[in-house]
Design a protein around this motif. Sequence first.
Motif, PDB file in Angstrom:
ATOM      1  N   TYR A 113       6.163  -2.772  92.962  1.00  0.00           N
ATOM      2  CA  TYR A 113       5.435  -1.766  93.731  1.00  0.00           C
ATOM      3  C   TYR A 113       4.025  -2.195  94.120  1.00  0.00           C
ATOM      4  O   TYR A 113       3.372  -1.527  94.927  1.00  0.00           O
ATOM      5  CB  TYR A 113       5.396  -0.427  92.991  1.00  0.00           C
ATOM      6  N   SER A 130      13.252   6.708 104.452  1.00  0.00           N
ATOM      7  CA  SER A 130      12.488   5.777 103.621  1.00  0.00           C
ATOM      8  C   SER A 130      12.637   4.354 104.135  1.00  0.00           C
ATOM      9  O   SER A 130      13.753   3.896 104.390  1.00  0.00           O
ATOM     10  CB  SER A 130      12.966   5.835 102.159  1.00  0.00           C
ATOM     11  N   ASN A 176       9.903   1.691  98.239  1.00  0.00           N
ATOM     12  CA  ASN A 176      10.205   0.973  96.999  1.00  0.00           C
ATOM     13  C   ASN A 176      11.624   1.318  96.534  1.00  0.00           C
ATOM     14  O   ASN A 176      12.571   1.142  97.286  1.00  0.00           O
ATOM     15  CB  ASN A 176       9.140   1.243  95.942  1.00  0.00           C
ATOM     16  N   GLY A 188       7.097   2.542 102.744  1.00  0.00           N
ATOM     17  CA  GLY A 188       6.866   1.931 101.437  1.00  0.00           C
ATOM     18  C   GLY A 188       7.645   2.691 100.389  1.00  0.00           C
ATOM     19  O   GLY A 188       7.098   3.186  99.401  1.00  0.00           O
ATOM     20  N   GLU A 194      11.843   0.343 103.264  1.00  0.00           N
ATOM     21  CA  GLU A 194      11.521  -0.603 102.192  1.00  0.00           C
ATOM     22  C   GLU A 194      12.024  -1.992 102.584  1.00  0.00           C
ATOM     23  O   GLU A 194      13.212  -2.180 102.839  1.00  0.00           O
ATOM     24  CB  GLU A 194      12.177  -0.168 100.881  1.00  0.00           C
ATOM     25  N   THR A 199       1.541   1.272 101.296  1.00  0.00           N
ATOM     26  CA  THR A 199       1.839  -0.122 101.634  1.00  0.00           C
ATOM     27  C   THR A 199       0.812  -1.091 101.060  1.00  0.00           C
ATOM     28  O   THR A 199       0.627  -2.192 101.587  1.00  0.00           O
ATOM     29  CB  THR A 199       1.926  -0.280 103.172  1.00  0.00           C
TER      30      THR A 199
END
Length: 257
Positions: free
Chosen positions: A120, A76, A57, A55, A78, A171
């Motif tokens: 988000y 990461s 972002n 998550g 996303e 999440t």
Amino acid sequence: MSSPGKRSGRIVDQAKVMLHSALQKRNLDLVRNPFSVQIATAMKWLELGTVLDIGGNIGQYGASLRASGYRGRIISCEPLSDAFPLLAKRASGDAGWTALNTAVGSEPGEIEINVSANSYSSSVLPMTDAHSLAAPGSEYVRAEKVPLVTIADIVASERVDAATTLLKIDTQGYESQVLDGAGELLASFAAVQLELSMVPLYDGAQLFGDLVARMENAGFGIFALEGGFADPRTGRMLQCDGFFLRNDLMPDASGRF
């Protein structure tokens, strides 16, 4: 008659009070030990070399760890088409930061994610009134189909050593499913950071007590908590972040394992 040192100290104290008051009026604050610094400190002490950022972002979490002194590996994940390019751009100038354009859940495949107006707050799960009323502007505006992988998949493909890794999951109510996808590997991670909700903010999401019990059953204890999302109408805390450490790594009062 007071000394110059005492007068200087009073001026500094007065300035701190004025700054604190000005920030509070804008619903902001400065803290002595920001949570990102606390996490970076713990990771240095534990000698953890990897963060698995589920998550990601637009890269806020990774950037805050870098600013707090963490220099290890960041992976990461996303899924959103508007957020991922910003994450990828942020990671592109950092040789130790990998960005993956995918959602993470209980099994590989494809899934539909609800996209929030503020990005988000996006989630696979339906948003409840408790969330949308406390955070105007978080309502869903569209949905996207995105690829889905598991924690176990990422650990294998990215050659992650779970024993020296922090698993961070943000999440929006989907934390339990992400943990499901780790399977037996969950107990091998050194630390896990989870978003914990006190009230149902997303339909079907597990709440604070359930997730804490799950982590305890997996062999983890609470190392640190950070207050997060609160209802501005009442002041009630709705969500916080929990940093869990494997019990065999938990320090005693002297700071030793």
